[in-house]
Design an enzyme around this catalytic site. Structure first.
Site, mmCIF file in Angstrom:
data_model
loop_
_atom_site.group_PDB
_atom_site.id
_atom_site.type_symbol
_atom_site.label_atom_id
_atom_site.label_comp_id
_atom_site.label_asym_id
_atom_site.label_seq_id
_atom_site.Cartn_x
_atom_site.Cartn_y
_atom_site.Cartn_z
ATOM 1 N N GLU A 7 10.633 -13.381 -35.525
ATOM 2 C CA GLU A 7 10.551 -13.551 -34.077
ATOM 3 C C GLU A 7 11.879 -13.108 -33.488
ATOM 4 O OE1 GLU A 7 8.911 -17.369 -32.969
ATOM 5 O OE2 GLU A 7 7.942 -17.602 -34.903
ATOM 6 N N LYS A 60 10.362 -8.318 -29.794
ATOM 7 C CA LYS A 60 10.418 -8.236 -31.256
ATOM 8 C C LYS A 60 10.502 -6.794 -31.734
ATOM 9 C CE LYS A 60 7.414 -12.219 -31.283
ATOM 10 N NZ LYS A 60 6.015 -12.623 -31.508
ATOM 11 N N ARG A 113 2.025 -6.847 -46.007
ATOM 12 C CA ARG A 113 0.720 -6.761 -45.342
ATOM 13 C C ARG A 113 0.474 -5.460 -44.595
ATOM 14 N NH1 ARG A 113 0.264 -12.923 -43.204
ATOM 15 N NH2 ARG A 113 1.365 -13.667 -45.010
ATOM 16 N N ARG A 260 -4.465 -19.502 -33.997
ATOM 17 C CA ARG A 260 -3.141 -19.752 -34.571
ATOM 18 C C ARG A 260 -2.892 -21.249 -34.707
ATOM 19 N NH1 ARG A 260 -4.090 -15.355 -33.241
ATOM 20 N NH2 ARG A 260 -2.943 -13.472 -33.721
#
Length: 276
Positions: A7, A60, A113, A260
């Site tokens: 973040e 970000k 990922r 989330r």
DNA sequence: AAGGCAGCCTGTAAGC
DNA sequence: TGCTTACAGGCTGCCT
């Protein structure tokens, strides 16, 4: 628990570290190891990128700015890592692309990922990215009036509001959980229900949590690592994310909001009745 | 128009 | 033991 989420504080730390490593170096080549990692839709010539002038952060996003007109934007998403190796090390299984410099050294983009992207863009391309981002939370532009106006303009819960990059750029799931806990605000509260004193507390906590996390070089609960593979230490200050009890000993509740996970203390943050 | 949400991706851990 | 399933989540793009 093994999570990762660079973040704002993590990206800020990476950008500061990166400045020390690559400013002044000239790009020789960019190699893509997994298709789709490097985006160059304007076919900008890599050999013409030139010398790295600065490394900047917006939300970000990481911008590697060159002395020419082009730049590289990098988004690490959840598991992206940037590793600067002075000598060419063995590549990991998840190495996605790397930038080689004329003077030697390689900046490796590693991402389990494969959600992260490196994009070669020009100034309009940067504007296009920044147009989708809200205020920098640590800037003076982010003040009581901005937050109040943004809250009253929206009609959603506090959790989703704070995660919206178009409103405030750089907050992610971990810090939003922490900010709401420290503000004693319930994540399901509707934005328009906040009173002025609560808005002021929220503003203060957003800035405090981010400042403290940057001082700690980010949170490593996680496979987040700095450019030199060092860890941050903000995880020692986490009070609610991933916890089963809060610091008063109450049981922490875990719910899902927009897919989330939200951690909160139903006693310390007991104001969920303001949901309209 | 604005908010909600599936999909992308893969390692880890829980459940059977 | 080994297989299956759920979960982790930032952002894009589609749907309502």
């Amino acid at each position: 628990m093994r999570l990762s989420m660079p973040e704002l504080p993590e990206v800020e730390t990476i950008v500061r570290d990166l400045c020390e490593c690559i400013v002044g170096l000239r790009v020789k080549a960019i190699s893509e190891l997994r298709k789709g990692t490097v985006i160059n839709s304007n076919d900008i010539a890599v050999e013409r990128l030139g010398v790295v002038k600065s490394v900047e952060r917006r939300g970000k996003y990481i911008f590697i700015v060159f002395d020419g007109e082009s730049l590289i934007s990098i988004h690490l998403r959840m598991t992206g890592k940037l590793i600067f190796a002075p000598f060419s090390d063995e590549l990991s299984k998840y190495a996605r692309c790397f930038i080689d410099f004329e003077e030697g050294g390689r900046l490796l983009f590693d991402d389990v990922r494969a959600f992260g992207k490196l994009e070669i863009i020009d100034a309009p391309g940067r504007q296009k990215i920044e147009a989708k981002l809200g205020v920098e939370p640590l800037s003076n532009s982010f003040d009581f009036e901005y937050l109040k106006r943004a809250l009253y303009k929206k009609r959603t819960n506090l959790k989703n509001f704070l995660l919206d990059q178009k409103v405030i750029a750089g907050l992610g799931n971990i810090y939003v959980n922490e900010i709401l806990f420290r503000s004693k605000l319930n994540p399901v509260r509707i934005t328009t229900s906040l009173e002025e004193t609560e808005i002021y507390i929220l503003l203060t906590e957003i800035k405090e949590v981010l400042k403290l996390a940057i001082e700690c070089n980010g949170t490593s609960i996680s496979d987040y690592r700095r450019v030199d593979d060092k860890k941050g230490s903000f995880q020692n200050f986490l009070k609610i994310y991933g916890k089963s009890v809060c610091d008063k000993g109450h049981n922490v509740e875990k719910i899902r909001q927009n897919g989330r996970s939200t951690y909160f203390c139903p006693i310390c943050q007991a104001n969920s009745h303001y949901t309209r």
